[in-house]
Design a protein around this motif. Sequence first.
Motif, PDB file in Angstrom:
ATOM      1  N   ALA A   1      82.108  44.083   8.555  1.00 43.82           N
ATOM      2  CA  ALA A   1      81.248  42.641   8.563  1.00 43.82           C
ATOM      3  C   ALA A   1      80.127  42.915   7.501  1.00 43.82           C
ATOM      4  N   ARG A   2      79.288  43.834   7.386  1.00 44.45           N
ATOM      5  CA  ARG A   2      78.289  43.913   6.431  1.00 44.45           C
ATOM      6  C   ARG A   2      78.818  44.254   4.942  1.00 44.45           C
ATOM      7  N   TYR A   3      79.855  44.703   4.843  1.00 43.94           N
ATOM      8  CA  TYR A   3      80.496  44.862   3.403  1.00 43.94           C
ATOM      9  C   TYR A   3      81.145  43.558   3.016  1.00 43.94           C
ATOM     10  N   ILE A   4      81.706  42.716   3.777  1.00 43.72           N
ATOM     11  CA  ILE A   4      82.231  41.479   3.101  1.00 43.72           C
ATOM     12  C   ILE A   4      80.934  40.489   3.128  1.00 43.72           C
ATOM     13  N   ALA A   5      79.965  40.476   4.046  1.00 43.46           N
ATOM     14  CA  ALA A   5      78.859  39.669   3.509  1.00 43.46           C
ATOM     15  C   ALA A   5      78.110  40.122   2.162  1.00 43.46           C
TER      16      ALA A   5
ATOM     17  N   TYR B   1      80.253  38.758  -0.621  1.00 46.46           N
ATOM     18  CA  TYR B   1      80.619  37.649  -0.638  1.00 46.46           C
ATOM     19  C   TYR B   1      80.425  36.654  -1.892  1.00 46.46           C
ATOM     20  N   SER B   2      81.166  36.045  -2.408  1.00 43.74           N
ATOM     21  CA  SER B   2      80.870  34.893  -3.414  1.00 43.74           C
ATOM     22  C   SER B   2      81.767  33.835  -3.495  1.00 43.74           C
ATOM     23  N   PRO B   3      81.432  32.607  -4.013  1.00 43.75           N
ATOM     24  CA  PRO B   3      82.512  31.427  -3.793  1.00 43.75           C
ATOM     25  C   PRO B   3      83.797  31.767  -4.382  1.00 43.75           C
ATOM     26  N   LYS B   4      84.166  32.775  -5.154  1.00 45.48           N
ATOM     27  CA  LYS B   4      85.298  33.348  -5.643  1.00 45.48           C
ATOM     28  C   LYS B   4      86.264  33.943  -4.412  1.00 45.48           C
ATOM     29  N   LEU B   5      85.598  34.464  -3.546  1.00 49.39           N
ATOM     30  CA  LEU B   5      86.282  35.190  -2.362  1.00 49.39           C
ATOM     31  C   LEU B   5      86.892  34.092  -1.454  1.00 49.39           C
TER      32      LEU B   5
ATOM     33  N   ILE C   1      77.312  29.927   5.540  1.00 46.46           N
ATOM     34  CA  ILE C   1      78.516  29.934   5.013  1.00 46.46           C
ATOM     35  C   ILE C   1      79.453  29.372   5.927  1.00 46.46           C
ATOM     36  N   LYS C   2      80.288  28.325   5.503  1.00 45.35           N
ATOM     37  CA  LYS C   2      81.442  27.679   6.377  1.00 45.35           C
ATOM     38  C   LYS C   2      82.616  28.407   6.534  1.00 45.35           C
ATOM     39  N   ILE C   3      83.238  28.629   7.678  1.00 41.97           N
ATOM     40  CA  ILE C   3      84.289  29.641   7.827  1.00 41.97           C
ATOM     41  C   ILE C   3      85.501  28.997   8.523  1.00 41.97           C
ATOM     42  N   GLY C   4      86.436  29.214   7.748  1.00 37.60           N
ATOM     43  CA  GLY C   4      87.777  28.616   8.376  1.00 37.60           C
ATOM     44  C   GLY C   4      88.658  29.597   8.743  1.00 37.60           C
ATOM     45  N   ASP C   5      89.793  29.205   9.477  1.00 38.69           N
ATOM     46  CA  ASP C   5      90.544  30.168   9.916  1.00 38.69           C
ATOM     47  C   ASP C   5      91.982  30.400   9.400  1.00 38.69           C
ATOM     48  N   GLY C   6      92.113  29.653   8.033  1.00 36.37           N
ATOM     49  CA  GLY C   6      93.228  29.782   7.371  1.00 36.37           C
ATOM     50  C   GLY C   6      94.373  28.880   7.364  1.00 36.37           C
TER      51      GLY C   6
END
Length: 340
Positions: free
Chosen positions: A263-267, A270-274, A305-310
């Motif tokens: 979790a800490r690493y993804i945060a 994170y950038s809009p590219k990811l 940041i808005k999160i979707g489930d794919g």
Amino acid sequence: MAKKRKLTPLKDLPGLFDGFPESPYLGASIDFTSGNSEPKFPQKAKSTTDIQPMKPAPRQFNLKFISLGSGSSGNCAYIGDNEGGILIDAGVDNNIVVKELAQNGIKMDMVKAICITHDHGDHIRFAYSIVRRYRHIGIYCTPRTLNGIMRRHNISRRFKDYHRPIYQENPFSIDNFKITAFEVSHDGTENMGFFIEIGNHRFAIATDLGCITPRVDFYMRQAQYIMIESNYDKEMLITGKYAEYLKARILADKGHLDNEVTARYIAEIYSPKLTHVFLCHLSNDNNTPNIALSTVSKPLFDRGIKIGDGTESAISNDADIQIATLPRHESSILYILRAK
């Protein structure tokens, strides 16, 4: 009596393809409506050396991704384009792999290779069964990983016939794919993640690792799509039923990743590219999909940041990033990845 007309000798007559005398007004036009009777001459055409050839448009396509199993029971995933693709690991029953791919419109003659991350059984158990049946498929792993497979497992010596040696940080090509293997921290003989490039797509994979090393970080930061381990909830592991030696192995830097670390690493990166994060190799006893998903999502959610489930629902498509957990015992949905 009429004067006799003097004829021009035939040899002096112009030929069909002879040019005509140049006139200073040849090709000029006059605009009679403007009152200006000065002729306008056309601009001289550019020479062919001044004309730059048009560059072909970049190849645009969607990438297909499906997990066929993720966890200590068996790991296997497919990444491909419209022409074909590759398997990452082969720890899932070959009959299930064939069936699930077929149900998603992927025939086995489209599978060009199996890229092996390391020599643990849940990643290689069915590799030989697949290549023996579909002999066009090669097995791509480092020589040290191959030696570990042959030493650790009761497997046919003919496994080596399908081996295609690869090396850390040395890119190799499989059809349209450019792939780079990079080292991850785990307790196999030699453990690889894969950075996959095709067209405008960049996909980084690290299935089993105990910590984020500089090389993992280097490739993850370049990717639009990440498949990364989120193995256990630390509290569940410590208070759970596992033997102490097994807990110590999992907690070690060459073990597995805690949800909080992921979790800490993804945060952090994170950038809009990811656009997509796939959480893999969830523990059956020390984690749940809901815990892993909520833990990894929270730092991003707290930043707005808005999160979707794919799933490509209307709500999910409006999100900034898609985060999904990959099922342990069955296949995921087929994800269609679109490069920005």
